[in-house]
Scaffold this active site. Structure first.
Site, PDB file in Angstrom:
ATOM      1  CB  CYS A   1     -15.374  -9.321   7.328  1.00 54.29           C
ATOM      2  SG  CYS A   1     -14.102  -8.118   7.723  1.00 54.29           S
TER       3      CYS A   1
ATOM      4  NE  ARG B   1      -3.693  -0.204   2.636  1.00 46.76           N
ATOM      5  CZ  ARG B   1      -4.231  -0.661   3.766  1.00 46.76           C
ATOM      6  NH1 ARG B   1      -3.920  -0.117   4.929  1.00 46.76           N
ATOM      7  NH2 ARG B   1      -5.082  -1.667   3.738  1.00 46.76           N
TER       8      ARG B   1
ATOM      9  CB  CYS C   1     -13.899  -3.859   1.368  1.00 48.49           C
ATOM     10  SG  CYS C   1     -14.599  -5.509   1.615  1.00 48.49           S
TER      11      CYS C   1
ATOM     12  CE  LYS D   1      -6.411  -0.793  11.193  1.00 50.75           C
ATOM     13  NZ  LYS D   1      -7.316  -1.444  10.213  1.00 50.75           N
TER      14      LYS D   1
ATOM     15  CE  LYS E   1      -7.830   3.158   8.995  1.00 47.42           C
ATOM     16  NZ  LYS E   1      -8.884   2.319   8.403  1.00 47.42           N
TER      17      LYS E   1
ATOM     18  NE  ARG F   1      -2.495   1.723   9.529  1.00 44.60           N
ATOM     19  CZ  ARG F   1      -3.285   0.690   9.200  1.00 44.60           C
ATOM     20  NH1 ARG F   1      -4.070   0.766   8.146  1.00 44.60           N
ATOM     21  NH2 ARG F   1      -3.305  -0.400   9.949  1.00 44.60           N
TER      22      ARG F   1
ATOM     23  CB  CYS G   1     -12.194  -2.127   4.372  1.00 42.44           C
ATOM     24  SG  CYS G   1     -11.239  -3.025   5.608  1.00 42.44           S
TER      25      CYS G   1
ATOM     26  CB  CYS H   1      -9.318  -9.505   2.348  1.00 34.99           C
ATOM     27  SG  CYS H   1      -9.505  -9.061   4.083  1.00 34.99           S
TER      28      CYS H   1
HETATM   29 FE1  SRM Z   1      -9.245  -1.984   6.011  1.00 30.11          FE
HETATM   30  C1  SRM Z   1      -7.908  -4.606   7.656  1.00 30.11           C
HETATM   31  C2  SRM Z   1      -8.404  -3.320   3.077  1.00 30.11           C
HETATM   32  C3  SRM Z   1      -9.925   0.956   4.544  1.00 30.11           C
HETATM   33  C4  SRM Z   1     -10.998  -1.023   8.805  1.00 30.11           C
HETATM   34  N1  SRM Z   1      -8.246  -3.656   5.470  1.00 30.11           N
HETATM   35  C5  SRM Z   1      -7.742  -4.593   6.307  1.00 30.11           C
HETATM   36  C6  SRM Z   1      -6.892  -5.608   5.524  1.00 30.11           C
HETATM   37  C7  SRM Z   1      -5.481  -5.107   5.521  1.00 30.11           C
HETATM   38  C8  SRM Z   1      -7.008  -7.073   6.004  1.00 30.11           C
HETATM   39  C9  SRM Z   1      -6.001  -7.573   7.010  1.00 30.11           C
HETATM   40  O1  SRM Z   1      -5.779  -6.932   8.042  1.00 30.11           O
HETATM   41  O2  SRM Z   1      -5.457  -8.641   6.759  1.00 30.11           O
HETATM   42  C10 SRM Z   1      -7.559  -5.473   4.129  1.00 30.11           C
HETATM   43  C11 SRM Z   1      -6.688  -5.852   2.945  1.00 30.11           C
HETATM   44  C12 SRM Z   1      -7.538  -6.389   1.825  1.00 30.11           C
HETATM   45  C13 SRM Z   1      -6.805  -6.537   0.557  1.00 30.11           C
HETATM   46  O3  SRM Z   1      -6.616  -7.684   0.100  1.00 30.11           O
HETATM   47  O4  SRM Z   1      -6.420  -5.525  -0.028  1.00 30.11           O
HETATM   48  C14 SRM Z   1      -8.084  -4.061   4.195  1.00 30.11           C
HETATM   49  N2  SRM Z   1      -9.069  -1.287   4.168  1.00 30.11           N
HETATM   50  C15 SRM Z   1      -8.793  -2.021   3.051  1.00 30.11           C
HETATM   51  C16 SRM Z   1      -8.983  -1.204   1.793  1.00 30.11           C
HETATM   52  C17 SRM Z   1      -7.996  -1.569   0.687  1.00 30.11           C
HETATM   53  C18 SRM Z   1     -10.435  -1.363   1.315  1.00 30.11           C
HETATM   54  C19 SRM Z   1     -10.709  -0.908  -0.091  1.00 30.11           C
HETATM   55  O5  SRM Z   1     -11.229  -1.733  -0.852  1.00 30.11           O
HETATM   56  O6  SRM Z   1     -10.423   0.241  -0.441  1.00 30.11           O
HETATM   57  C20 SRM Z   1      -8.832   0.208   2.385  1.00 30.11           C
HETATM   58  C21 SRM Z   1      -7.402   0.668   2.413  1.00 30.11           C
HETATM   59  C22 SRM Z   1      -7.274   2.017   3.011  1.00 30.11           C
HETATM   60  C23 SRM Z   1      -5.912   2.609   2.921  1.00 30.11           C
HETATM   61  O7  SRM Z   1      -5.516   2.957   1.805  1.00 30.11           O
HETATM   62  O8  SRM Z   1      -5.267   2.786   3.946  1.00 30.11           O
HETATM   63  C24 SRM Z   1      -9.300  -0.026   3.805  1.00 30.11           C
HETATM   64  N3  SRM Z   1     -10.218  -0.295   6.596  1.00 30.11           N
HETATM   65  C25 SRM Z   1     -10.494   0.763   5.786  1.00 30.11           C
HETATM   66  C26 SRM Z   1     -11.474   1.608   6.399  1.00 30.11           C
HETATM   67  C27 SRM Z   1     -12.111   2.846   5.765  1.00 30.11           C
HETATM   68  C28 SRM Z   1     -11.361   4.084   6.083  1.00 30.11           C
HETATM   69  O9  SRM Z   1     -10.319   4.066   6.737  1.00 30.11           O
HETATM   70  O10 SRM Z   1     -11.854   5.143   5.685  1.00 30.11           O
HETATM   71  C29 SRM Z   1     -11.802   1.029   7.615  1.00 30.11           C
HETATM   72  C30 SRM Z   1     -12.883   1.512   8.602  1.00 30.11           C
HETATM   73  C31 SRM Z   1     -12.494   2.724   9.350  1.00 30.11           C
HETATM   74  C32 SRM Z   1     -11.755   2.348  10.603  1.00 30.11           C
HETATM   75  O11 SRM Z   1     -10.551   2.110  10.528  1.00 30.11           O
HETATM   76  O12 SRM Z   1     -12.393   2.266  11.656  1.00 30.11           O
HETATM   77  C33 SRM Z   1     -10.985  -0.158   7.735  1.00 30.11           C
HETATM   78  N4  SRM Z   1      -9.372  -2.665   7.927  1.00 30.11           N
HETATM   79  C34 SRM Z   1     -10.203  -2.164   8.893  1.00 30.11           C
HETATM   80  C35 SRM Z   1     -10.135  -3.017  10.044  1.00 30.11           C
HETATM   81  C36 SRM Z   1     -10.912  -2.829  11.372  1.00 30.11           C
HETATM   82  C37 SRM Z   1     -10.211  -1.902  12.284  1.00 30.11           C
HETATM   83  C38 SRM Z   1     -10.889  -1.811  13.623  1.00 30.11           C
HETATM   84  O13 SRM Z   1     -10.725  -0.805  14.309  1.00 30.11           O
HETATM   85  O14 SRM Z   1     -11.567  -2.736  14.035  1.00 30.11           O
HETATM   86  C39 SRM Z   1      -9.249  -4.071   9.718  1.00 30.11           C
HETATM   87  C40 SRM Z   1      -8.847  -5.251  10.607  1.00 30.11           C
HETATM   88  C41 SRM Z   1      -7.848  -4.897  11.638  1.00 30.11           C
HETATM   89  O15 SRM Z   1      -7.273  -3.817  11.650  1.00 30.11           O
HETATM   90  O16 SRM Z   1      -7.653  -5.748  12.505  1.00 30.11           O
HETATM   91  C42 SRM Z   1      -8.797  -3.818   8.369  1.00 30.11           C
HETATM   92 FE1  SF4 Z   2     -11.217  -7.603   4.219  1.00 27.34          FE
HETATM   93 FE2  SF4 Z   2     -13.241  -7.188   5.855  1.00 27.34          FE
HETATM   94 FE3  SF4 Z   2     -11.736  -5.141   5.084  1.00 27.34          FE
HETATM   95 FE4  SF4 Z   2     -13.369  -6.266   3.382  1.00 27.34          FE
HETATM   96  S1  SF4 Z   2     -13.988  -5.220   5.253  1.00 27.34           S
HETATM   97  S2  SF4 Z   2     -11.195  -5.760   2.979  1.00 27.34           S
HETATM   98  S3  SF4 Z   2     -13.316  -8.383   3.973  1.00 27.34           S
HETATM   99  S4  SF4 Z   2     -11.040  -6.826   6.310  1.00 27.34           S
END
Ligand code: SRM
Ligand code: SF4
Length: 583
Positions: free
Chosen positions: A484, A84, A439, A217, A219, A153, A488, A445
């Protein structure tokens, strides 16, 4: 020496999460990454290294489509890596676009993925290509530092600039905050850029983070009303630009404690909208960001990663305590938040003309996936655009793309290119499609419970047919799908949202606000994908028949009693969902 100490047991003596020790003993994020990369006996890396590479913007993944077949064949998982980019404000030059485009073909799966945080991801990088990919990103004068991990981030900001001066200032701030909150240790540069480790000298320091970085993390987003395209309330820390009557920047409202992730059936985890904390001047933004981050560094929960985001620190200790602690560290009080108004959290598509003759073109990119498909060669088309374009590219936090700062003399050529590749027609989609996000989910993922990106086209086709059948094809409705409940694709802010439960099954949420200011609530749990259109059909029909003038879908489902969002944890978990037809 770092100014912040290593981990110590919290007062109630709950053991620290094991990642805390890992971070503390990692020699500022080096760990055994080099050793693991040199191990040719496996395509993967150890669990410890996988935790540490996140801080370098790299995730260890495997192709989940191949898991069971490989298990049966007694082979190891089909490991690969996701990388990323750190891209504050989502801005890159055409030259950088071309460099990333080439890296995707040479070392990854041939696609670029625009994320919900305004940056690029590469998927499917094999271990042997990882160094070349990250090094190549750095050669393009970009990096992947802190794009993942327990750090600040990618800092996101408004990408659809109507007022260019204001946006330019806000973009500069996004970059300044991102730079200021970068880890200072040189591990990244040694590992991926080829910087030599020089012995002696000052011991390494991590002045803002300390040896154990953050509990989780963190943000940051900056919004410019009336656009809330960054979904500012879902961020740990948000800044909302406040302008005077002439549109000049006066300062920022500061918001804290947003976050969307939760786990099914764990009521103690929940999405939360940020609170308004105060107001600050533009020149105070970087300092305010640092102090807020350090309060979370010192008081966030390091024992339980599911309770470690800032939103839980604020829930547990209260906003008044939090404000006092921030102001104590700042040495001054924050101002009173000022009035603002958001209209939407999506993107405005097509050409925007600026008074000075320049223009921007915002292009819809489904799920942010830039790839070549039969009949729509988006990646090749954008390569041609990048070769011709003299302005910059801006990625949006809704996974779309702005071809920005087009000079009047260059516009005819770009218009011709957009028409040649039918990119100009991408924006002719339904109101639902243009406001839909998903997502990534399967197959990369590791946390996905159900399909998302691969399911979105089918779902959109079904639901847009329902809206079209009642004469509302162009009605703008936000639809968000995730595999899930981690959030994201920011599903809990969608007017309609699907959150993966198990293969082919989703929890359906309704009632988010079109401007991102209200969370939705669970309407029906465990709905089979094939039944979703039928579930929503009567609601869409009733919306067409009974909506008030300009009433948004998300507001309608609340007024007519389908859901009653309260923002409380019960809204998101199954016990609350009756799914009963409203009176
Ligand atoms: Fe996310 C984890 C993809 C934005 C909340 N996110 C992941 C992971 C890295 C899975 C992992 O930990 O193994 C995913 C990788 C999937 C893949 O194959 O690419 C993933 N997140 C994404 C992306 C690529 C979704 C998309 O289709 O665009 C976004 C990348 C953002 C970036 O460039 O940095 C992405 N993730 C978000 C957002 C939205 C936002 O930030 O505006 C959220 C919700 C906001 C938040 O953080 O509360 C988000 N991602 C999570 C979480 C839950 C965090 C939590 O507090 O519970 C995880 C899981 C974790 O961190 O344990 C996670
Ligand atoms: Fe993976 Fe869940 Fe984030 Fe979708 S919402 S990219 S399934 S961690």
């Amino acid at each position: 020496m770092s100014s912040h100490p290593g981990p110590s047991a919290p007062p109630d003596s709950k053991p620290l999460h094991k990642n805390e020790q890992l971070k503390a003993e990692s020699d500022f994020l080096r760990g055994h990454i080099l050793r693991d990369l040199a191990d040719h006996s496996t395509g993967g890396i150890t669990e410890e290294s996988a935790q540490l590479t996140k801080f370098h913007g790299i995730y260890a993944q495997d192709d989940r489509d191949l898991r069971s077949e490989r298990r049966k064949a007694g082979r190891e998982k089909a490991f690969s890596f996701m990388a990323r980019v750190r891209l504050p404000g989502g801005v890159c030059s055409p030259g950088q676009w071309l460099a990333l485009d080439a890296l995707a073909d040479q070392h990854a799966n041939g696609t670029l993925k625009i994320t919900t945080r305004q940056t690029f991801q590469f998927h499917g990088i094999l271990k042997g290509n990882l160094w070349r990919t990250i090094n190549g990103i750095n050669r393009a004068l970009l990096d992947t530092i802190a794009a993942c991990g327990d750090v600040n981030r990618n800092v996101i900001c408004n990408a659809n600039p109507e007022h260019s001066e204001l946006h330019a200032g806000v973009y500069r701030l996004a970059c300044a905050v991102s730079e200021h909150l970068l880890p200072r240790a040189r591990a990244y540069h040694e590992l991926w850029v080829g910087e030599l480790l020089v012995g002696g000298g000052e011991p390494e320091a991590e002045p803002i983070y300390g040896r154990t970085y953050l509990p989780r993390k963190f943000k940051i987003a900056i919004a410019i009303p009336p656009d809330n395209d960054v979904d500012v309330f879902s961020n740990d820390l948000g800044f909302i630009a406040i302008t005077d009557a002439a549109g000049r920047l006066e300062g920022f409202n500061v918001t804290v404690g947003g976050g969307l992730g939760m786990s099914h059936n764990q009521i103690e985890t929940y999405p939360r909208l940020a609170d308004l904390l105060g107001f600050c001047a533009p020149e105070q933004v970087v300092e305010v960001a640092e102090k807020i981050l350090t309060v979370q560094r010192d008081h966030g929960d390091r024992t339980d990663r599911k309770h470690a985001r800032l939103k839980y620190t604020i829930e547990d200790r209260g906003l008044a305590w939090f404000r006092a602690e921030v102001e104590r560290r700042l040495g001054y009080a924050l101002g009173t938040p000022r009035a603002f108004h958001f209209e939407h959290n999506g993107d405005r598509y097509g050409w925007t003309n600026l008074p000075d003759g320049r223009s921007h073109f915002t292009l819809f990119v489904q799920s942010g996936r830039v790839k070549d498909e039969p009949g729509y060669r988006l990646k090749s088309a954008l390569r041609e655009v990048a070769l011709a374009h003299k302005g910059e590219f801006r990625l949006t936090a809704n996974q779309n793309l702005v071809i920005a700062n087009v000079a009047p003399t260059d516009r005819p050529r770009l218009e011709a290119l957009l028409a040649k590749h039918r990119l100009d027609r991408a924006n002719d989609a339904s109101g639902l499609k243009l406001n839909a996000m998903s997502c990534v989910a399967l197959p990369t993922c590791g946390l996905a419970l159900a399909e998302s990106e691969r399911y979105l086209p089918e779902l959109v086709a079904e639901l847009e047919a329902e809206f079209a059948a009642v004469g509302l094809r162009q009605e703008e409705v936000t639809l968000r799908v995730t595999g899930c409940p981690n959030g994201c694709g920011r599903p809990f802010l969608g007017e309609i949202a699907l959150v993966g439960k198990s293969p082919g099954k989703y929890n359906v949420y309704l009632g988010g606000a079109f401007n991102g200011s209200r969370l939705n609530a669970l309407y029906r749990a465990n709905v089979v994908d094939a039944d979703i259109a039928a579930l929503l059909r009567p609601i869409i029909q009733r919306y067409a028949a009974e909506r008030r003038p300009s009433e948004r879908f998300g507001d309608f489902v609340i007024r007519t009693g389908y859901v009653s969002p309260t923002g409380r944890p019960e809204d998101f978990h199954e016990s609350k969902a009756s799914g009963a037809a409203p009176s």
